[in-house]
Design a protein around this motif. Sequence first.
Motif, short mmCIF file in Angstrom:
data_model
loop_
_atom_site.label_atom_id
_atom_site.label_comp_id
_atom_site.label_asym_id
_atom_site.label_seq_id
_atom_site.Cartn_x
_atom_site.Cartn_y
_atom_site.Cartn_z
N ILE A 1 -0.99 7.72 -9.53
CA ILE A 1 -0.84 6.38 -8.94
C ILE A 1 0.58 6.20 -8.43
O ILE A 1 0.80 5.77 -7.30
CB ILE A 1 -1.15 5.30 -10.00
CG1 ILE A 1 -2.60 5.42 -10.46
CG2 ILE A 1 -0.90 3.91 -9.45
CD1 ILE A 1 -2.90 4.62 -11.71
N GLN A 2 1.53 6.56 -9.26
CA GLN A 2 2.93 6.32 -8.93
C GLN A 2 3.37 7.12 -7.70
O GLN A 2 4.09 6.64 -6.85
CB GLN A 2 3.81 6.69 -10.12
CG GLN A 2 5.18 6.07 -10.07
CD GLN A 2 5.91 6.26 -11.39
OE1 GLN A 2 5.45 6.99 -12.27
NE2 GLN A 2 7.04 5.63 -11.52
N GLN A 3 2.88 8.36 -7.61
CA GLN A 3 3.31 9.21 -6.52
C GLN A 3 2.86 8.68 -5.16
O GLN A 3 3.43 9.02 -4.14
CB GLN A 3 2.77 10.62 -6.73
CG GLN A 3 3.56 11.38 -7.77
CD GLN A 3 3.09 12.80 -7.91
OE1 GLN A 3 2.01 13.14 -7.46
NE2 GLN A 3 3.89 13.62 -8.56
N ARG A 4 1.81 7.88 -5.16
CA ARG A 4 1.34 7.36 -3.87
C ARG A 4 2.12 6.12 -3.44
O ARG A 4 1.90 5.60 -2.37
CB ARG A 4 -0.15 7.05 -3.93
CG ARG A 4 -1.01 8.29 -3.92
CD ARG A 4 -2.47 7.95 -3.68
NE ARG A 4 -3.24 9.12 -3.33
CZ ARG A 4 -3.95 9.86 -4.17
NH1 ARG A 4 -3.97 9.53 -5.43
NH2 ARG A 4 -4.62 10.92 -3.77
N ASN A 5 2.98 5.63 -4.31
CA ASN A 5 3.79 4.46 -3.97
C ASN A 5 2.95 3.31 -3.46
O ASN A 5 3.17 2.77 -2.38
CB ASN A 5 4.85 4.83 -2.94
CG ASN A 5 5.95 5.63 -3.57
OD1 ASN A 5 6.76 5.10 -4.29
ND2 ASN A 5 5.92 6.91 -3.35
N VAL A 6 1.94 2.96 -4.21
CA VAL A 6 1.00 1.95 -3.74
C VAL A 6 1.35 0.58 -4.33
O VAL A 6 1.95 0.48 -5.39
CB VAL A 6 -0.44 2.31 -4.12
CG1 VAL A 6 -0.86 3.56 -3.42
CG2 VAL A 6 -0.59 2.44 -5.62
N ASN A 7 0.97 -0.43 -3.62
CA ASN A 7 1.19 -1.79 -4.09
C ASN A 7 -0.10 -2.54 -4.31
O ASN A 7 -0.10 -3.65 -4.81
CB ASN A 7 2.07 -2.55 -3.10
CG ASN A 7 3.48 -2.00 -3.10
OD1 ASN A 7 4.15 -2.02 -4.11
ND2 ASN A 7 3.91 -1.45 -1.98
N ARG A 8 -1.20 -1.95 -3.87
CA ARG A 8 -2.51 -2.56 -4.10
C ARG A 8 -3.47 -1.48 -4.59
O ARG A 8 -3.39 -0.33 -4.18
CB ARG A 8 -3.04 -3.18 -2.81
CG ARG A 8 -2.52 -4.60 -2.54
CD ARG A 8 -2.85 -5.00 -1.12
NE ARG A 8 -4.26 -4.85 -0.79
CZ ARG A 8 -5.13 -5.87 -0.71
NH1 ARG A 8 -4.72 -7.09 -0.93
NH2 ARG A 8 -6.38 -5.66 -0.39
N ILE A 9 -4.41 -1.89 -5.43
CA ILE A 9 -5.29 -0.91 -6.04
C ILE A 9 -6.18 -0.22 -5.01
O ILE A 9 -6.56 0.93 -5.16
CB ILE A 9 -6.15 -1.57 -7.16
CG1 ILE A 9 -6.92 -0.52 -7.96
CG2 ILE A 9 -7.10 -2.59 -6.58
CD1 ILE A 9 -6.05 0.41 -8.74
N ASP A 10 -6.49 -0.92 -3.89
CA ASP A 10 -7.35 -0.29 -2.90
C ASP A 10 -6.67 0.93 -2.27
O ASP A 10 -7.36 1.86 -1.82
CB ASP A 10 -7.76 -1.29 -1.81
CG ASP A 10 -6.57 -1.95 -1.16
OD1 ASP A 10 -5.66 -2.34 -1.89
OD2 ASP A 10 -6.56 -2.08 0.07
N GLU A 11 -5.34 0.95 -2.27
CA GLU A 11 -4.65 2.11 -1.70
C GLU A 11 -4.86 3.35 -2.57
O GLU A 11 -4.74 4.47 -2.09
CB GLU A 11 -3.16 1.80 -1.56
CG GLU A 11 -2.88 0.68 -0.57
CD GLU A 11 -1.40 0.32 -0.54
OE1 GLU A 11 -0.58 1.20 -0.34
OE2 GLU A 11 -1.08 -0.87 -0.74
N VAL A 12 -5.17 3.14 -3.84
CA VAL A 12 -5.51 4.25 -4.73
C VAL A 12 -6.98 4.60 -4.58
O VAL A 12 -7.36 5.76 -4.43
CB VAL A 12 -5.22 3.88 -6.20
CG1 VAL A 12 -5.70 4.96 -7.14
CG2 VAL A 12 -3.74 3.63 -6.40
N LEU A 13 -7.83 3.57 -4.59
CA LEU A 13 -9.28 3.81 -4.58
C LEU A 13 -9.75 4.46 -3.28
O LEU A 13 -10.76 5.16 -3.26
CB LEU A 13 -10.03 2.49 -4.80
CG LEU A 13 -9.80 1.82 -6.15
CD1 LEU A 13 -10.52 0.48 -6.21
CD2 LEU A 13 -10.26 2.71 -7.29
#
Lengths: 181, 721
Positions: free
Chosen positions: B120-132
């Motif tokens: 999760i951290q490596q993707r530097n995301v701010n919203r969960i959809d950016e992970v999903l």
Amino acid sequence: MLRTQNQSTFMNHRITSYTFIFLLLLLISCGEGLAPPEPDLKVGPGLLRGTIIYVGGVKSWENAPDSVVAIRAAGFLTYPLPDSAGIINELLNDRAVISGFTSLPMFVDSSTFEISIKNTPTTLKYFAIAQQTSIDLNDQTIIGVYSNFPDFTPIPITIKSGDTVSIVITVDFRNRPPQPF
Amino acid sequence: MHLYAGTIRGTILDSLDVIPLYGANIRVENSQFGARSNAEGRFAIDRLKKGEYKLRISYVGYSTQVIPVKLISDDAVLNISINLMRKDVNSSTVIVSAGKRTQSVQEVPISVTLLDQQAIQQRNVNRIDEVLRYVSGVNVARDQVSIRGSSGFALGIGSRVALLLDGFPMLSADNGDMKFDALPMPEIQRVEVLKGAGSALYGTGALGGVVSLFTRTPVDTARIMVRTYAGFYTQPQFEQWQVHDAPPPLYGIDMSYGQKFDKLELTILGGTRYDKSYRLTDQSRRYNLFTKLNYTFDKEARTTLMGIVNLAHEDRGDWVFWNSLDSATRPPTTSNPNRKTISNKAMAGLNLRHIFEDNALLNIRSSVFLTDFDNYNLLPNEEAIASSASSFNTEVQYSRTLSDAVFLTTGINTTINTVNAPIYGIKQQRFFSGYAQTEIKPGIEGLIMTIGGRVDHEQTDTSASHFVISPKIAASWLSPFGVQFRASLGRGFRAATVAERFAALRFQGITVKSNLEIKPEYSMSYEIGASTVLPLNEDADMLMMDIAVFNNSMDDLVEPAFTSTGNVIFQNVTAARIQGFEIGMRAQFSSGFGIESSLTYMDPKDLTLNQTLPYRSSILWYSRISIPIIESITFQTDYRYLSRVELIDARIAALGFIADADARVPIHVCDMRLILDMKSLIGNPMTLALNAKNVLDYYYTEIMGNLSPNRQLSIQAEILL
């Protein structure tokens, strides 16, 4: 020996990386993505351009029947039409064209519209201006017809491939056409 | 006959949950001897002569241990037990969602994707959809998550995927939708995505699967984190779509503090974000506050009480569909461009856990999720869409080991959704449920069978009540040759939300009519799958592979249907079947190099109309590569491909509800980032990341008439104090 192994692993990773990025770029180049339509595409195979003139100008809207929720231009392949609810059916079954779900300008003295005609050649036996009088799409009243105003006998409009046909429709709220259903 | 007969035997266990670890690598240093742990976590290394050795035990997600041992004779047998420490407390090798208990991923009989803190951290995301968006088989369209094609286009109402935060349900009471902005993203440490019908344990909403989020567990040392980012959207390459004089900015900051004080664990997170948006009059500003307290009553941590409070406030533009493809970044000319939506979300939960000495667990969980939204900047006589809703949920779960071979999970659950809205009126929806699930080890090594089910009673206001039974049967077998096989069959359901039953509104020109006769929708899904973890060498380099074949049959699907009069009504219109397969591969090397790819193929069929099920892509292909350039710099690329949606509702285009609704293309999105680990330069753990999202500036839609974000460049800094 250890150094050689690490170097070999590193080379493998590099080869994998380059292969991955190459494939990725190859795949992405396959997709062009969305773009605004070219101007000529907007015209389509056939185009119907219209101008609506409201007799009496802006003030004439005081005489408009009931509420004015939306104004649309619509053409029909068949005539006479079923009841007002059937207008939607004609649209759903591709037997009619409209200027769009979005309303044409209201409370103006004139306005223009364009309708792209995809299935050419086609003949619209009845072309009219409809006023939506409530939030229910069923509640439509015809306020103008493409005809030799003030005679309300509909004039068929034929549009061929590549043609641009221009029409003028007059709307007089004090002298409205008969409803076509 | 061997000259030496010394043997080292042992068991490898997770230090926290004391569950066996399958596939751990055990090596005798400076020798050719070694072994892998089996499904019971056991291993044996024989043919050793007397002497002193060092055992090196490694396992993905755990800290490697080196243990000195001594064989006192050439035929000595040494028995040892080794507890491996997770690298982080919520390691990705154990999951807790699938069976509502902690278990090894190798025991779970359904497809699960786990994303740990690092991912999760490596993707530097701010919203969960950016992970999903990069989870195999998952497709996200705005705030709607679809697992293996479970959802199409539903005006953002009625999620077919359940969402949990630390075990507490997070779907709104009125629309039954997810509120991504209400999630404490910087504190999310692990994401579990369960694929396939999950109503046997999770009830309504788990028609297509479950997304479960877990927040970080503090440790003894204080952890103060500051994360900030700033960036902008680049100007679109088409003049018609340029609506800002300068590239629109976005920025945000989050600060958190976490620490364990003897028996008390404390986490506080606060943050704010601003996004001017690539579209006109669509800017948003958001605030979040999250607090978690966990109190342990006794030394053995048998009794714990956890409380969380999560608050979110959002102020944003209020338009969804474009004016037309030609002016795709502008609201419809007939709408009020200054109309705004202001929304608040508040969630509070309490969780009491008690572990009895005879291996039983009592878990009492109670929460409330409040949502409220309204419009402002309205024109005279313009209709506002507003709603205040609350969802009270209480669950009592009791799990018990009945014998060495039988584990039982039971529970009762009640949910009361109350909605007060001009568009819906005052309505109440009530659920009363009970569930039971048994896991049995029938005597074949590595085989676990699961059988269970859930009963739900649902009633909304004065409409007819519904009684739903959701059974489930599944099996998981850790074969002796290192491959896990799994098979499952389960039923899912989703009761229609208050919005779907009672909505009577106009939404961007569409008139939605209420329908009190609406029934729950159902799914029956089965899948067969296999997975394995192959060690590539002695350095804990691993290749993980997974394959699954699935079938999801759905009935009485609630869809927005266009009536012959052009109005929209939510009704049970469709029976559908989605068949497909999924292949996933991930290689992780100790050097930091990693590559992964997953392919999901689906054949979505509308059985009622005998045509393709609308709004679904048949191919989802996600890939990722992580390349360490030098010791402190890593380059990462994510690539997402979704085939062109084959079909949309032709009536929407014919009636002109949404201009150019049929403008759709395949999705090719590439995100890139360069991550700089600054610790060696400044001494403190600090990470700088240069992010480029949609780096190739590809233009596409995820839902009709809604242009997705174009290229976004940003820099993000995170420092741990």
